[in-house]
Write a protein that holds these residues in place. Structure first.
Motif, PDB file in Angstrom:
ATOM      1  N   ASP A 109      -0.049   4.813   7.601  1.00  9.31           N
ATOM      2  CA  ASP A 109      -1.277   3.495   7.256  1.00  9.31           C
ATOM      3  C   ASP A 109      -2.349   3.513   6.470  1.00  9.31           C
ATOM      4  OD1 ASP A 109       0.084   0.796   6.269  1.00  9.31           O
ATOM      5  OD2 ASP A 109      -2.475   0.118   7.767  1.00  9.31           O
ATOM      6  N   LYS A 134       1.021  -0.775  -0.043  1.00  5.89           N
ATOM      7  CA  LYS A 134       0.112  -0.325   0.328  1.00  5.89           C
ATOM      8  C   LYS A 134       0.444   1.324   0.160  1.00  5.89           C
ATOM      9  CE  LYS A 134       0.240  -1.595   4.590  1.00  5.89           C
ATOM     10  NZ  LYS A 134      -0.097  -2.557   5.305  1.00  5.89           N
ATOM     11  N   ALA A 153      -5.703  -7.840   8.203  1.00  8.54           N
ATOM     12  CA  ALA A 153      -4.102  -8.407   8.151  1.00  8.54           C
ATOM     13  C   ALA A 153      -4.167  -9.362   8.401  1.00  8.54           C
ATOM     14  CB  ALA A 153      -3.264  -7.579   9.481  1.00  8.54           C
TER      15      ALA A 153
HETATM   16  N1  HSE Z   1       0.418  -2.463  10.272  1.00  9.03           N
HETATM   17  C1  HSE Z   1      -0.916  -2.944   9.735  1.00  9.03           C
HETATM   18  C2  HSE Z   1      -2.213  -3.017  10.038  1.00  9.03           C
HETATM   19  C3  HSE Z   1      -1.592  -4.496   8.837  1.00  9.03           C
HETATM   20  O1  HSE Z   1      -1.975  -3.070  11.518  1.00  9.03           O
HETATM   21  O2  HSE Z   1      -3.700  -2.839   9.919  1.00  9.03           O
HETATM   22  C4  HSE Z   1      -2.054  -4.312   7.252  1.00  9.03           C
HETATM   23  O3  HSE Z   1      -1.896  -3.320   6.741  1.00  9.03           O
END
Ligand code: HSE
Ligand code: NDP
Length: 435
Positions: free
Chosen positions: A207, A111, A307
């Motif tokens: 993220d 991503k 995830a």
């Molecule tokens: N670090 C991300 C989360 C992983 O906690 O959702 C999945 O993209």
């Protein structure tokens, strides 16, 4: 008698055999029979590229197929699909571009790369008539990309709200349930293996912003610079505000919000207060969910694991099978997902219209509340309700104000005045409220 066509074998090269890569490797092996029954396809893992081929791995991988050179994947004429699962920008970007140039299709879960460099990847895919599968890049096992691009193909999507980071959702759920301070909740998330030892990308909202960029491009057909997304994380969130929100009938979630307005797009990631009866309020722990409003299908809620090894690998394998079907039918691969997007304006955060939760820490004296109300009124901010809490110390008392909808730049002007006042003891806490 129904005539069946011969089983076709598709050759796959996997770049990266960590959490997701080893999940893909295992699914392609363990589910080979059911995949073959459903799709008429067989998959042969021709090469696997890792950083350290000498590392002990589970599942075991034959030494002969391991390499440390990504070029071994794109240069291998037998490989049809390159699966990029190393993460980060370099050398993932170069590998994907070379794979297209060498006639391969690509599947990725990356991503960060898609958000920051998606345009060039899709341009290169289109130039070589190849497909870039990206289902695993947002919300792991939830088929949100397919739903936006295929299931809702005829719909105009006006907005979506997503809980797209499991780590943050776990932390916020723990802060709301236990109750924990932020640091304690983060420690628990790390202890359970959800948060990275350096969890900055998650807790600072980056993220989520990466995933928002991917979703917004697909939902709105929009191109925009990644940096135009407004991003706030949950690092500074206080247990006190989580508890007050709860008392007022709200829960705090880190939302990725995309809205298509007449004059541009709103793209923002920030902690948000949601009423307890909102469909996203009950999404707890590491789960992800995306609420979408589409003009024909109406309101939709996509929910699941965002995830982890197998949920994410499931999405990767679904892209592999999709592409393989096209290869086996000798069908032209349709234009890649971002190829039709047009440049659209992202509105500055000051233009956002929202309701707000404000927590003032003020001296417990006559007239203080009146002066705050006056400042808010002067800037056109109308008060919905006022709640004074028990003093936390002799120095200050928390006063919570919920506002009606107001434009953010007006609120900022009011607060810059209020925060300078002598009786206001701390910087005012502000949280947007979504309904
Ligand atoms: N670090 C991300 C989360 C992983 O906690 O959702 C999945 O993209
Ligand atoms: P990991 O860190 O677990 O694995 C990375 C793998 O890539 C390792 O096998 C590593 O090799 C290999 N690798 C790293 N750098 C190189 C390099 N330069 N050359 C060759 N191989 C390299 O990552 P994840 O599996 O967690 O993540 C992969 C991708 O999936 C990322 O883009 C991530 O954002 C995305 N994603 C991950 C999710 C998850 O739940 N983990 C969920 C959704 C998306 P070695 O084994 O030798 O160290």
């Amino acid at each position: 008698m129904i005539k069946t066509s011969p089983i076709k074998t598709i050759h796959v090269g996997i770049l990266g055999l960590g959490t997701v890569g080893s999940g893909v490797y295992q699914i392609l092996k363990s589910h080979a029979k059911s995949i073959e029954e459903k799709s008429g396809l067989r998959f042969f893992i021709k090469k696997v590229c890792v950083k350290n081929p000498a590392k002990k791995r589970r599942p075991r991988v034959p030494r002969g197929i391991l390499t440390r050179r990504p070029s071994d994947l794109w240069k291998d004429p037998a490989i049809d699909i390159v699966v990029e699962l190393i993460g980060g920008i370099h050398p993932a970007k170069e590998t994907i571009l070379e794979a297209f140039r060498h006639g391969k299709h690509v599947v990725t879960a990356n991503k960060a790369l898609l958000a920051e460099e998606g345009r060039i990847l899709f341009q290169e895919a289109a130039a070589h008539h190849k497909k870039l599968g990206l289902e695993a890049s947002v919300c792991g096992g939830i088929p949100i990309i397919k739903s936006l691009t295929e299931g809702l193909a005829s719909n105009r999507i006006s907005h979506f709200l997503g809980i797209v980071n499991g780590t943050c959702n776990y932390i916020l759920s723990a802060m709301s349930d236990r109750p924990y301070a932020f640091g304690e909740a983060l420690k628990e998330a790390q202890g359970r293996g959800y948060a990275e030892s350096n969890p900055a990308l998650d807790i600072d909202g980056v993220d989520s912003a990466h995933k928002l960029a991917v979703l917004a491009r697909l939902a709105f057909g929009a191109e925009f610079p990644f940096r135009s997304i407004h991003v706030e994380g949950i690092r500074g969130l206080k247990a006190l505000d989580v508890a007050y929100a709860r008392e007022l009938g709200y829960v705090i979630k880190l939302l990725a919000i995309g809205k298509r307005l007449r004059n541009g797009l709103e793209l923002r990631v920030h902690p948000t207060m949601l009423p307890l009866d909102h469909p996203l309020s009950n999404v707890r722990g590491v789960y992800n969910a995306v609420f979408v409003h589409a003009d024909q299908a109406g309101d939709l809620l996509f929910y699941g694991r965002g995830a982890g090894m197998f949920p994410t690998a499931s999405a990767v394998v679904s892209d592999i099978i999709d592409i393989a079907k096209k290869i086996s039918q000798d069908a032209d691969v349709e234009p890649p997902a971002f190829s039709w997007v047009s440049r659209q304006k992202v509105l500055p955060i000051g233009n956002v219209v929202s309701q707000y939760y404000l927590r003032f820490q003020v001296a417990d004296k006559p007239g203080v509340l009146g002066r705050i109300a006056q400042s808010l009124g002067k800037h056109g901010i109308s008060i919905l309700s006022v709640h004074q809490k028990e003093p936390l110390s002799t120095r200050s008392v928390p006063v919570i104000i919920l506002t009606y909808e107001a434009q953010e730049k007006n609120l900022k002007s009011a607060l810059s005045e209020i925060n300078k006042a002598r009786d206001v003891r701390e910087k005012t806490v502000v949280m947007r409220v979504e309904r």
